[in-house]
Design an enzyme around this catalytic site. Structure first.
Site, mmCIF file in Angstrom:
data_model
loop_
_atom_site.group_PDB
_atom_site.id
_atom_site.type_symbol
_atom_site.label_atom_id
_atom_site.label_comp_id
_atom_site.label_asym_id
_atom_site.label_seq_id
_atom_site.Cartn_x
_atom_site.Cartn_y
_atom_site.Cartn_z
ATOM 1 N N GLU A 44 0.847 -1.287 -0.052
ATOM 2 C CA GLU A 44 0.015 0.004 -0.138
ATOM 3 C C GLU A 44 0.864 1.313 0.015
ATOM 4 O O GLU A 44 1.703 1.349 0.835
ATOM 5 C CB GLU A 44 -0.773 0.159 1.244
ATOM 6 C CG GLU A 44 -2.182 -0.820 1.150
ATOM 7 C CD GLU A 44 -3.073 -0.674 2.410
ATOM 8 O OE1 GLU A 44 -2.898 0.415 2.918
ATOM 9 O OE2 GLU A 44 -3.480 -1.625 2.883
ATOM 10 N N GLU A 55 -6.208 8.460 9.930
ATOM 11 C CA GLU A 55 -4.753 7.936 10.415
ATOM 12 C C GLU A 55 -4.547 8.847 11.727
ATOM 13 O O GLU A 55 -5.063 9.603 12.173
ATOM 14 C CB GLU A 55 -3.750 8.790 9.610
ATOM 15 C CG GLU A 55 -3.941 8.531 8.017
ATOM 16 C CD GLU A 55 -3.978 7.016 7.470
ATOM 17 O OE1 GLU A 55 -3.675 6.264 8.427
ATOM 18 O OE2 GLU A 55 -4.154 6.677 6.578
#
Length: 259
Positions: A44, A55
């Site tokens: 990724e 995040e």
């Protein structure tokens, strides 16, 4: 079978995550090649964004460093083009819908296909709104990977029926980050998926140790490791490649042994 789904065909898949451009695009390019050699089955690549809502602090600060270093979407595309000359490992972009819109949705997906980016993961694109990108992904042969979480409950079966490539199973509530324990009952999530689909399921959010990686891989088809890798990048900067590679070899071994 798409290249994304094929990443799981040899057993359990180890999926490392990198923030593109941290500490530089040249280092990211080198890391992609070395991670593939270290046993990554799919990589990724995070496109840095100023407001990465999914995040935690580790990847948020990695995004900030990458943006401060001048990382752009076109620069990332050029880096992937170079990396593609050195490795055929399946690649997925993880990004947010705003950078895709800003670039031009169709143009973005078409560019992914041209460069050999096999999948897109867009955490802030709800399943119900995937029509914003799905037609372009279908046209250009890029898998639009769906996410499920412990809160998805009754939606899991619906999402699984239409899933492409693999299902990204969020192991914990909240944002990404290293955790000492992963509390969610991922087994329950995956059993709901299995009622309607054989799509591979990979678990992310919080996996940091070989023991966690092996445990999660036994419950699912793969393990995604991001924040733990970016902590190593943050610590060693431009000298991070051998340290990340050594860690990845250990994690890949644990995941593959779970199969």
């Amino acid at each position: 079978m798409t290249k994304t789904k094929a990443a799981f065909s040899g057993g359990k898949a180890f999926i490392p995550f990198l923030t593109a451009g941290d500490p530089s695009l040249a280092v990211t390019e080198e890391l992609i090649v070395e991670l593939a050699a270290a046993g990554a089955d799919l990589i990724e690549i995070g496109i840095p964004f100023s407001d990465p809502v999914a995040e935690g602090p580790v990847i948020q600060t990695a995004d900030e460093r990458a943006l401060a270093a001048g990382t752009t979407t076109d620069g990332i595309f050029a880096m992937v083009c170079r990396a593609r000359e050195k490795t055929g490992v399946p690649l997925a972009f993880m990004t947010y819908i705003n950078p895709i819109y800003s670039y031009g949705s169709e143009r973005f997906v078409e560019r992914c296909a041209e460069l050999g980016v096999d999948a897109l993961i867009v955490p802030d694109l709800p399943f119900e709104e995937k029509g914003e990108l799905q037609p372009y992904c279908t046209e250009y042969g890029v898998d639009l990977v769906s996410l499920i979480a412990p809160t998805s409950k009754e939606r899991i079966r619906t999402i699984a029926r239409e899933a492409e490539g693999f299902l990204y199973c969020v192991s914990s509530l909240g944002v990404t980050g290293v955790r000492t324990a992963i509390a969610a009952d991922v087994g329950e999530m995956i059993s709901l998926v299995r009622e309607v689909s054989d799509i591979p399921c990979a678990i992310g959010f919080g996996i940091a140790t070989p023991q966690q990686a092996e445990e999660m891989a036994r419950k699912a088809d793969g393990a995604i490791v991001g924040s733990a890798i970016m902590k190593i990048v943050a610590r060693y900067g431009a000298d991070c490649v051998p340290h990340v590679t050594a860690y990845a070899q250990e994690m890949a071994r644990a995941v593959h042994e779970a199969g």
